[in-house]
Scaffold this active site. Sequence first.
Site, PDB file in Angstrom:
ATOM      1  N   HIS A  33     -28.479  32.185  15.479  1.00 15.04           N
ATOM      2  CA  HIS A  33     -29.695  32.839  14.985  1.00 15.04           C
ATOM      3  C   HIS A  33     -29.335  33.745  13.818  1.00 15.04           C
ATOM      4  O   HIS A  33     -28.789  34.842  13.985  1.00 15.04           O
ATOM      5  CB  HIS A  33     -30.395  33.654  16.072  1.00 15.04           C
ATOM      6  CG  HIS A  33     -31.701  34.234  15.608  1.00 15.04           C
ATOM      7  ND1 HIS A  33     -32.903  33.568  15.719  1.00 15.04           N
ATOM      8  CD2 HIS A  33     -31.991  35.409  14.990  1.00 15.04           C
ATOM      9  CE1 HIS A  33     -33.876  34.314  15.205  1.00 15.04           C
ATOM     10  NE2 HIS A  33     -33.349  35.441  14.753  1.00 15.04           N
ATOM     11  N   CYS A  34     -29.621  33.256  12.625  1.00 19.93           N
ATOM     12  CA  CYS A  34     -29.418  34.063  11.426  1.00 19.93           C
ATOM     13  C   CYS A  34     -30.412  33.568  10.380  1.00 19.93           C
ATOM     14  O   CYS A  34     -31.093  32.565  10.590  1.00 19.93           O
ATOM     15  CB  CYS A  34     -27.980  33.960  10.931  1.00 19.93           C
ATOM     16  SG  CYS A  34     -27.420  32.266  10.721  1.00 19.93           S
ATOM     17  N   TYR A  51     -43.291  41.572   4.574  1.00 17.60           N
ATOM     18  CA  TYR A  51     -42.234  42.498   4.141  1.00 17.60           C
ATOM     19  C   TYR A  51     -41.455  41.855   2.996  1.00 17.60           C
ATOM     20  O   TYR A  51     -41.460  40.628   2.851  1.00 17.60           O
ATOM     21  CB  TYR A  51     -41.279  42.835   5.297  1.00 17.60           C
ATOM     22  CG  TYR A  51     -40.531  41.641   5.872  1.00 17.60           C
ATOM     23  CD1 TYR A  51     -39.299  41.223   5.345  1.00 17.60           C
ATOM     24  CD2 TYR A  51     -41.043  40.917   6.947  1.00 17.60           C
ATOM     25  CE1 TYR A  51     -38.617  40.130   5.877  1.00 17.60           C
ATOM     26  CE2 TYR A  51     -40.368  39.825   7.486  1.00 17.60           C
ATOM     27  CZ  TYR A  51     -39.154  39.436   6.938  1.00 17.60           C
ATOM     28  OH  TYR A  51     -38.490  38.353   7.448  1.00 17.60           O
ATOM     29  N   THR A  79     -40.114  34.798   8.064  1.00 21.91           N
ATOM     30  CA  THR A  79     -41.505  34.805   7.606  1.00 21.91           C
ATOM     31  C   THR A  79     -41.660  35.267   6.155  1.00 21.91           C
ATOM     32  O   THR A  79     -42.663  34.966   5.532  1.00 21.91           O
ATOM     33  CB  THR A  79     -42.357  35.720   8.498  1.00 21.91           C
ATOM     34  OG1 THR A  79     -41.758  37.020   8.523  1.00 21.91           O
ATOM     35  CG2 THR A  79     -42.442  35.166   9.912  1.00 21.91           C
ATOM     36  N   ARG A 132     -47.038  41.659  13.665  1.00 21.62           N
ATOM     37  CA  ARG A 132     -46.677  42.387  12.443  1.00 21.62           C
ATOM     38  C   ARG A 132     -46.016  41.464  11.417  1.00 21.62           C
ATOM     39  O   ARG A 132     -45.829  41.836  10.271  1.00 21.62           O
ATOM     40  CB  ARG A 132     -45.764  43.580  12.771  1.00 21.62           C
ATOM     41  CG  ARG A 132     -44.358  43.215  13.089  1.00 21.62           C
ATOM     42  CD  ARG A 132     -43.473  44.345  13.543  1.00 21.62           C
ATOM     43  NE  ARG A 132     -42.424  43.807  14.381  1.00 21.62           N
ATOM     44  CZ  ARG A 132     -41.353  43.183  13.921  1.00 21.62           C
ATOM     45  NH1 ARG A 132     -41.158  43.054  12.628  1.00 21.62           N
ATOM     46  NH2 ARG A 132     -40.476  42.681  14.751  1.00 21.62           N
ATOM     47  N   HIS A 183     -34.783  36.076  21.405  1.00 20.93           N
ATOM     48  CA  HIS A 183     -34.505  37.428  21.903  1.00 20.93           C
ATOM     49  C   HIS A 183     -35.127  37.713  23.277  1.00 20.93           C
ATOM     50  O   HIS A 183     -35.698  38.794  23.508  1.00 20.93           O
ATOM     51  CB  HIS A 183     -34.976  38.491  20.898  1.00 20.93           C
ATOM     52  CG  HIS A 183     -34.784  38.122  19.453  1.00 20.93           C
ATOM     53  ND1 HIS A 183     -33.743  37.330  19.017  1.00 20.93           N
ATOM     54  CD2 HIS A 183     -35.512  38.418  18.341  1.00 20.93           C
ATOM     55  CE1 HIS A 183     -33.841  37.173  17.697  1.00 20.93           C
ATOM     56  NE2 HIS A 183     -34.890  37.809  17.270  1.00 20.93           N
ATOM     57  N   ASP A 251     -28.357  37.438  14.181  1.00 26.38           N
ATOM     58  CA  ASP A 251     -29.627  37.870  13.569  1.00 26.38           C
ATOM     59  C   ASP A 251     -29.402  38.463  12.173  1.00 26.38           C
ATOM     60  O   ASP A 251     -30.277  39.126  11.620  1.00 26.38           O
ATOM     61  CB  ASP A 251     -30.385  38.865  14.460  1.00 26.38           C
ATOM     62  CG  ASP A 251     -31.799  39.148  13.953  1.00 26.38           C
ATOM     63  OD1 ASP A 251     -32.456  38.210  13.473  1.00 26.38           O
ATOM     64  OD2 ASP A 251     -32.235  40.315  14.014  1.00 26.38           O
TER      65      ASP A 251
HETATM   66  O1  LIG Z   1     -34.871  38.079  12.848  1.00 24.00           O
HETATM   67  C1  LIG Z   1     -35.699  38.122  13.730  1.00 24.00           C
HETATM   68  O2  LIG Z   1     -35.587  37.379  14.669  1.00 24.00           O
HETATM   69  C2  LIG Z   1     -36.743  39.064  13.715  1.00 24.00           C
HETATM   70  C3  LIG Z   1     -37.590  39.482  12.776  1.00 24.00           C
HETATM   71  C4  LIG Z   1     -37.911  38.841  11.497  1.00 24.00           C
HETATM   72  C5  LIG Z   1     -38.331  37.459  11.611  1.00 24.00           C
HETATM   73  O3  LIG Z   1     -38.102  36.812  12.589  1.00 24.00           O
HETATM   74  C6  LIG Z   1     -39.035  36.794  10.492  1.00 24.00           C
HETATM   75  O4  LIG Z   1     -39.357  37.435   9.496  1.00 24.00           O
HETATM   76  O5  LIG Z   1     -39.270  35.593  10.605  1.00 24.00           O
HETATM   77  C7  LIG Z   1     -38.291  40.709  13.122  1.00 24.00           C
HETATM   78  O6  LIG Z   1     -38.417  40.999  14.313  1.00 24.00           O
HETATM   79  O7  LIG Z   1     -38.726  41.404  12.217  1.00 24.00           O
END
Ligand SMILES: O=C(O)/C=C(\CC(=O)C(=O)O)C(=O)O
Length: 295
Positions: A33-34, A51, A79, A132, A183, A251
């Site tokens: 997971h990265c 973001y 995302t 979020r 997670h 992560d």
């Molecule tokens: O790295 C993760 O798993 C968690 C993220 C970001 C995410 O998943 C994303 O933007 O797709 C988070 O909780 O902000």
Amino acid sequence: MTEVQKMDADWLVFHPAPKVPDFKLPKGAVDAHCHVFGPAAEFPFAPERKYTPCDAGKAELYALRDHLGFERNVIVQATCHGKDNRAMVDACRSAGDLARGIASVGADITEAEIREMHEAGVRGVRFNFVKRLVDDTPKDVFLSIANKIKDFGWHIVVYFEAQDLEEIEPFLKQLPTTVVVDHMGRPDVSKGVDHPDFQRFIRLMEENDNIWSKVTCPDRLSQQGPPYDDVVAYCAEIVARFPDRVLWGTDWPHPNMKSHIPDDGVLVDFITRIAPTKEQQQQLLVDNPMRLYWA
Ligand SMILES: O=C(O)/C=C(\CC(=O)C(=O)O)C(=O)O
């Protein structure tokens, strides 16, 4: 003129010099997971993002892989890149056979597009329910995507928070593939392993043997901070109960962390506390991800 995509003012940049872990990873270990972010000049962030991160591209990711002692990566579409999977796909292609990807797609994805991503190393899609991070996607859209990808042997990664499990549980049970939960479904670690919320997650895994869990992100779940003592029991419980359905990852580059940025070497050392036996470590870090991503 192209927009300059400046990272958010409160963005925490990944650790500049993680320690070499004390724990020597088993041969062939997978960071499952990265993410990669940009670089924005080459792979701009999506207009609908919630973001704007720092750049964190494939070169830095693969340097970290080598530094920590991993052999392979599973790169999960974040995302901030929306459904534009180019940065992730490019990172997969340039790692040869040493990386796999998880994409984010819409219901309009074609078979040819899936096939092309498959050739690059993509093996699944991510459905994100974290409010979020994304706008709501209707469940029938997700189901139609699931039906398109299942024939390619792909699986589905789901990201949700503990308070939403009850609502999405019936949907998860409908999914026709292996389902990997990010997670551990983000438990509230102040509540205790015996709390009904975490017990609901354990029951979900007990009753559905296609559901896997990433025992990841102690840094995100912890209320105490490093070395994340308050998260150990949650991960250890899932590893002990479901040793052949767990995955682990850094992560990196740790999007949206607010309290602190973890040292990735400290995160690797955390593994020995949640998977204390050599056999558990081999399953968590090598056998399980190889079976799911490289078979
Ligand atoms: O790295 C993760 O798993 C968690 C993220 C970001 C995410 O998943 C994303 O933007 O797709 C988070 O909780 O902000």
